[in-house]
Design a protein around this motif. Structure first.
Motif, PDB file in Angstrom:
ATOM      1  N   PHE A 164       0.835  -1.209   0.000  1.00 24.01           N
ATOM      2  CA  PHE A 164       0.000   0.000   0.000  1.00 24.01           C
ATOM      3  C   PHE A 164       0.863   1.251   0.000  1.00 24.01           C
ATOM      4  O   PHE A 164       1.974   1.268   0.531  1.00 24.01           O
ATOM      5  N   VAL A 165       0.321   2.260  -0.668  1.00 20.56           N
ATOM      6  CA  VAL A 165       1.025   3.523  -0.895  1.00 20.56           C
ATOM      7  C   VAL A 165       0.070   4.686  -0.652  1.00 20.56           C
ATOM      8  O   VAL A 165      -1.145   4.499  -0.611  1.00 20.56           O
ATOM      9  N   SER A 166       0.634   5.875  -0.536  1.00 17.70           N
ATOM     10  CA  SER A 166      -0.185   7.082  -0.434  1.00 17.70           C
ATOM     11  C   SER A 166       0.696   8.290  -0.710  1.00 17.70           C
ATOM     12  O   SER A 166       1.925   8.193  -0.692  1.00 17.70           O
ATOM     13  N   CYS A 167       0.078   9.420  -0.970  1.00 20.67           N
ATOM     14  CA  CYS A 167       0.729  10.728  -0.927  1.00 20.67           C
ATOM     15  C   CYS A 167       1.932  10.857  -1.866  1.00 20.67           C
ATOM     16  O   CYS A 167       3.086  10.707  -1.447  1.00 20.67           O
ATOM     17  N   GLN A 168       1.632  11.158  -3.110  1.00 17.26           N
ATOM     18  CA  GLN A 168       2.714  11.249  -4.087  1.00 17.26           C
ATOM     19  C   GLN A 168       2.771  12.661  -4.678  1.00 17.26           C
ATOM     20  O   GLN A 168       2.426  12.874  -5.833  1.00 17.26           O
ATOM     21  N   HIS A 169       3.209  13.597  -3.838  1.00 16.77           N
ATOM     22  CA  HIS A 169       3.352  14.976  -4.317  1.00 16.77           C
ATOM     23  C   HIS A 169       4.446  14.981  -5.389  1.00 16.77           C
ATOM     24  O   HIS A 169       5.603  14.671  -5.115  1.00 16.77           O
ATOM     25  N   TYR A 170       4.051  15.384  -6.578  1.00 18.44           N
ATOM     26  CA  TYR A 170       4.940  15.354  -7.738  1.00 18.44           C
ATOM     27  C   TYR A 170       6.151  16.255  -7.546  1.00 18.44           C
ATOM     28  O   TYR A 170       7.261  15.938  -7.964  1.00 18.44           O
ATOM     29  N   GLU A 171       5.917  17.399  -6.911  1.00 17.24           N
ATOM     30  CA  GLU A 171       6.999  18.384  -6.805  1.00 17.24           C
ATOM     31  C   GLU A 171       8.076  17.994  -5.801  1.00 17.24           C
ATOM     32  O   GLU A 171       9.223  18.405  -5.949  1.00 17.24           O
ATOM     33  N   THR A 172       7.712  17.217  -4.794  1.00 14.04           N
ATOM     34  CA  THR A 172       8.666  16.985  -3.700  1.00 14.04           C
ATOM     35  C   THR A 172       9.574  15.779  -3.947  1.00 14.04           C
ATOM     36  O   THR A 172      10.400  15.453  -3.103  1.00 14.04           O
ATOM     37  N   GLY A 173       9.392  15.102  -5.092  1.00 16.25           N
ATOM     38  CA  GLY A 173      10.330  14.018  -5.354  1.00 16.25           C
ATOM     39  C   GLY A 173       9.943  13.139  -6.524  1.00 16.25           C
ATOM     40  O   GLY A 173       8.945  13.381  -7.199  1.00 16.25           O
ATOM     41  N   PHE A 174      10.779  12.122  -6.715  1.00 21.21           N
ATOM     42  CA  PHE A 174      10.568  11.160  -7.803  1.00 21.21           C
ATOM     43  C   PHE A 174       9.907   9.895  -7.264  1.00 21.21           C
ATOM     44  O   PHE A 174      10.096   9.546  -6.096  1.00 21.21           O
ATOM     45  N   PHE A 175       9.158   9.229  -8.148  1.00 21.62           N
ATOM     46  CA  PHE A 175       8.363   8.074  -7.723  1.00 21.62           C
ATOM     47  C   PHE A 175       9.201   6.786  -7.736  1.00 21.62           C
ATOM     48  O   PHE A 175       8.780   5.748  -8.232  1.00 21.62           O
ATOM     49  N   THR A 176      10.394   6.882  -7.151  1.00 23.72           N
ATOM     50  CA  THR A 176      11.321   5.747  -7.115  1.00 23.72           C
ATOM     51  C   THR A 176      10.717   4.538  -6.387  1.00 23.72           C
ATOM     52  O   THR A 176      11.062   3.392  -6.699  1.00 23.72           O
ATOM     53  N   ALA A 177       9.841   4.811  -5.434  1.00 23.12           N
ATOM     54  CA  ALA A 177       9.206   3.708  -4.692  1.00 23.12           C
ATOM     55  C   ALA A 177       8.534   2.733  -5.662  1.00 23.12           C
ATOM     56  O   ALA A 177       8.634   1.520  -5.504  1.00 23.12           O
ATOM     57  N   TYR A 178       7.867   3.286  -6.669  1.00 25.60           N
ATOM     58  CA  TYR A 178       7.172   2.416  -7.637  1.00 25.60           C
ATOM     59  C   TYR A 178       8.158   1.595  -8.461  1.00 25.60           C
ATOM     60  O   TYR A 178       7.885   0.459  -8.815  1.00 25.60           O
ATOM     61  N   ARG A 179       9.299   2.205  -8.768  1.00 26.41           N
ATOM     62  CA  ARG A 179      10.287   1.475  -9.567  1.00 26.41           C
ATOM     63  C   ARG A 179      10.775   0.235  -8.813  1.00 26.41           C
ATOM     64  O   ARG A 179      10.881  -0.844  -9.377  1.00 26.41           O
ATOM     65  N   HIS A 180      11.022   0.402  -7.511  1.00 26.04           N
ATOM     66  CA  HIS A 180      11.455  -0.749  -6.707  1.00 26.04           C
ATOM     67  C   HIS A 180      10.332  -1.767  -6.535  1.00 26.04           C
ATOM     68  O   HIS A 180      10.568  -2.969  -6.480  1.00 26.04           O
ATOM     69  N   MET A 181       9.114  -1.256  -6.465  1.00 27.92           N
ATOM     70  CA  MET A 181       7.963  -2.144  -6.287  1.00 27.92           C
ATOM     71  C   MET A 181       7.846  -3.153  -7.437  1.00 27.92           C
ATOM     72  O   MET A 181       7.325  -4.252  -7.274  1.00 27.92           O
ATOM     73  N   LEU A 182       8.346  -2.756  -8.618  1.00 24.73           N
ATOM     74  CA  LEU A 182       8.263  -3.654  -9.782  1.00 24.73           C
ATOM     75  C   LEU A 182       8.980  -4.974  -9.521  1.00 24.73           C
ATOM     76  O   LEU A 182       8.668  -5.989 -10.148  1.00 24.73           O
ATOM     77  N   ASN A 183       9.942  -4.960  -8.596  1.00 25.00           N
ATOM     78  CA  ASN A 183      10.670  -6.196  -8.276  1.00 25.00           C
ATOM     79  C   ASN A 183       9.935  -7.082  -7.285  1.00 25.00           C
ATOM     80  O   ASN A 183      10.379  -8.181  -6.988  1.00 25.00           O
ATOM     81  N   ASP A 184       8.842  -6.585  -6.733  1.00 23.52           N
ATOM     82  CA  ASP A 184       8.087  -7.368  -5.756  1.00 23.52           C
ATOM     83  C   ASP A 184       7.052  -8.234  -6.462  1.00 23.52           C
ATOM     84  O   ASP A 184       6.531  -7.878  -7.511  1.00 23.52           O
ATOM     85  N   ASP A 185       6.768  -9.339  -5.824  1.00 25.50           N
ATOM     86  CA  ASP A 185       5.738 -10.238  -6.312  1.00 25.50           C
ATOM     87  C   ASP A 185       4.441  -9.845  -5.602  1.00 25.50           C
ATOM     88  O   ASP A 185       4.216 -10.247  -4.460  1.00 25.50           O
ATOM     89  N   LEU A 186       3.634  -9.004  -6.256  1.00 26.48           N
ATOM     90  CA  LEU A 186       2.429  -8.469  -5.601  1.00 26.48           C
ATOM     91  C   LEU A 186       1.180  -8.843  -6.392  1.00 26.48           C
ATOM     92  O   LEU A 186       1.175  -8.772  -7.619  1.00 26.48           O
ATOM     93  N   ASP A 187       0.124  -9.201  -5.682  1.00 24.09           N
ATOM     94  CA  ASP A 187      -1.149  -9.480  -6.343  1.00 24.09           C
ATOM     95  C   ASP A 187      -1.957  -8.202  -6.561  1.00 24.09           C
ATOM     96  O   ASP A 187      -2.778  -8.140  -7.476  1.00 24.09           O
ATOM     97  N   VAL A 188      -1.739  -7.231  -5.695  1.00 24.91           N
ATOM     98  CA  VAL A 188      -2.543  -6.002  -5.769  1.00 24.91           C
ATOM     99  C   VAL A 188      -1.832  -4.886  -5.008  1.00 24.91           C
ATOM    100  O   VAL A 188      -1.065  -5.147  -4.075  1.00 24.91           O
ATOM    101  N   VAL A 189      -2.071  -3.655  -5.444  1.00 27.93           N
ATOM    102  CA  VAL A 189      -1.566  -2.467  -4.752  1.00 27.93           C
ATOM    103  C   VAL A 189      -2.763  -1.616  -4.320  1.00 27.93           C
ATOM    104  O   VAL A 189      -3.664  -1.362  -5.131  1.00 27.93           O
ATOM    105  N   PHE A 190      -2.770  -1.216  -3.067  1.00 26.88           N
ATOM    106  CA  PHE A 190      -3.800  -0.301  -2.573  1.00 26.88           C
ATOM    107  C   PHE A 190      -3.226   1.112  -2.526  1.00 26.88           C
ATOM    108  O   PHE A 190      -2.152   1.324  -1.956  1.00 26.88           O
ATOM    109  N   HIS A 191      -3.932   2.048  -3.132  1.00 21.41           N
ATOM    110  CA  HIS A 191      -3.545   3.461  -3.033  1.00 21.41           C
ATOM    111  C   HIS A 191      -4.518   4.165  -2.104  1.00 21.41           C
ATOM    112  O   HIS A 191      -5.719   4.184  -2.368  1.00 21.41           O
TER     113      HIS A 191
END
Ligand SMILES: [Fe+2]
Length: 526
Positions: A164-191
């Motif tokens: 699960f994720v939340s709060c992705q202010h575009y100006e305050t940073g890059f969405f690197t969390a999602y890039r790392h998430m691609l390596n996880d074996d996940l059935d679903v993501v909750f936003h």
């Protein structure tokens, strides 16, 4: 077609909302975007740019299907850049990544009134398996997305992997969390909300919003498009189904139902803004038709069941809440905090939640929602400072829910929370005044993807806050996401944190892991 072009001109000429405009025109009704099917849809459209610039997404799974999403936007930051006409979009679902074994296909019509967004509700698929999908329009094709159906209700499920994720202010940073998430074996993501932020662009940050604070449908569309152009976010949507809910910034900071952050703004005027924001939100999320807004109303709370393992009650704590007490200023308990009429969920949603929890036969009962449920006193010593925007500001409603958990005892309640850009693990209790109070549930609060910037492991006030609130088991102020493995025996949560977000390429690590054992509320550090 002429008539439609006329409508578009009208739309473009609309003024920005202000109280003066509202009073001058006396407009009280909220304008609902409608779908007008006039003439034939364009079968072989020519696009002024790549039409699938915003990528693809899927979500709201069922045992036999899900929603597949895209939006045609060849000029994404300038209203989409589509001609003011209907356009055919073809979709297909396959059993394999290379799209060779197609099991379903169809054609839908993308209409200007819906921002040329596409929401395909697929049905008739097999339960509990991966599928792949893509869209075509004219000679253009989208990337291939991956998605998954739910297991059949009641069937034995041994494991669910989610984040699960939340709060992705575009100006305050890059969405690197999602890039790392691609390596996880996940059935679903909750936003859990704050998918976009409404603020105007500001200089001196990692990235910059285009334009002013957003208030109109066109602006909200452009803002969603700006976020959706991010390649890491696009990749995450293409790889995992998402179940989304919102918090405040999809419309306006700390709004409550029809009450704007702006003091004294007439509710009719704010509801017009809310209607436009909700419409844009719907257009950009993989949501079913039942969530299509009617004016300023949108059905977002809903449930999902992963066989006999877990039931998810996705909550909406913004649309139906009463106004924050005590002028929404953190401080000691005031009369409004204890008002039994005050509510975060509204009567109907609360009834839906409690009756759903009462009926649920799953091993875990999960509440993905927005604001912190545990009561946390931010002031050291005898002084008290609680947040009025969180469950602590709505004590009667918080207590009703906690007493329900204590008395009715639905199996293994776990609350997932966003909003405050920090990681927490909390024991949920009816009463926070007594040391001997039993724990009735577990709350995992996930940090932001970017909001707040780089952050730090500890803050100056961390030690004091932890000793003041012994039911808080963990606190961290870095960015990232929370990865969870749910089995019949245990729920394990990994707090994944980034070293920085203000520039790209941060490594990620697991800062802490916690486990909740079946039948034993409260998380233990592992
Ligand atoms: Fe936020």
């Amino acid at each position: 077609m002429t008539r439609q072009r006329g409508t578009a001109r009208l739309r473009r000429s609309r003024f920005r909302f202000s109280r003066r405009d509202f009073l001058a025109t006396g407009l009280a009704a909220v304008v609902a975007p409608s779908v007008t099917l006039v003439g034939q849809p364009r079968q072989a459209p020519r696009f002024s740019g790549p039409p699938f610039s915003l990528g693809v997404a899927s979500g709201d799974p069922s045992p036999d299907g899900m929603v597949l999403w895209t939006r045609l936007a060849p000029v994404p930051l300038e209203g989409g850049g589509m001609p003011d006409e209907m356009v055919e979009v073809h979709w297909e679902v396959a059993r394999d990544e290379r799209m060779r074994e197609i099991v379903q296909r169809g054609t839908v019509v993308a209409v200007p009134e819906q921002g040329h967004s596409v929401h395909v509700e697929v049905a008739g698929l097999d339960p509990d398996r991966w599928y792949w999908y893509r869209f075509r329009s004219g000679t253009e094709a989208s990337r291939v997305g991956r998605t998954r159906t739910l297991p059949l209700s009641g069937t034995s499920v041994r494991r669910l992997n989610m984040a699960f994720v939340s709060c992705q202010h575009y100006e305050t940073g890059f969405f690197t969390a999602y890039r790392h998430m691609l390596n996880d074996d996940l059935d679903v993501v909750f936003h859990l909300g704050d998918y976009i932020y409404e603020y105007e662009g500001r200089d001196g940050r990692a990235r910059k919003h285009t334009g002013d604070e957003i208030e109109l449908l066109r602006d909200y569309r452009n803002r969603h498009a700006l976020y959706r152009l991010d390649p890491d976010l696009q990749a995450a949507h293409a790889r995992f189904p998402f179940v989304v809910t919102w918090d405040d910034h999809e419309v306006d900071n700390n709004y409550a139902a029809d009450v704007s952050e702006e003091q004294g703004l007439p509710s009719e005027l704010f509801l017009r803004r809310r209607a436009e924001a909700y419409q844009a939100y719907f257009e950009h999320m993989p949501l079913r038709g039942v969530s299509r807004p009617t004016g300023p109303r949108m059905q977002l709370y809903r449930g999902f069941e992963y066989g006999d393992l877990a039931a998810f009650f996705v909550l909406d704590t913004r649309q139906y809440r009463t106004d924050q007490p005590c002028d929404d200023r953190s401080g000691p308990t005031c009369a409004g905090v204890l008002d039994p009429q005050a509510t975060l969920l509204g009567e109907e949603q609360e009834r839906w939640l409690l009756s759903g929890l009462d009926r649920s036969a799953t091993r875990w009962n999960v509440l993905p929602q927005q604001v912190m449920m545990a009561r946390v006193d931010r002031a050291p010593g005898s002084e008290e400072r609680i947040s009025m925007d969180q469950w602590s500001g709505y004590e009667a409603g918080r207590r009703r829910l906690m007493e329900f958990l204590a008395v009715r005892r639905p199996a293994n309640p776990v609350v997932l929370t966003g909003d405050i850009h920090t990681n927490w693990v909390n024991d949920l209790q009816v009463d926070y005044a007594r040391d001997t109070e039993p724990v009735v549930g577990t709350e995992f609060v996930g940090t932001s993807v970017t909001s707040g910037g780089d952050g730090s492991d500890v803050r100056d006030d961390t030690a004091g806050m932890l000793s003041e609130n012994p039911w808080v088991r963990f606190f961290n102020s870095q960015r990232g996401y929370v990865r969870c493995v749910i089995t019949p025996q245990a729920w394990t949560a990994d707090y994944r944190v980034l070293e920085y977000v203000t520039h790209q390429g941060s490594p990620i690590s697991t800062r802490a892991s916690f486990v909740v054992e079946n039948g034993r509320p409260g998380a233990q550090r592992v």
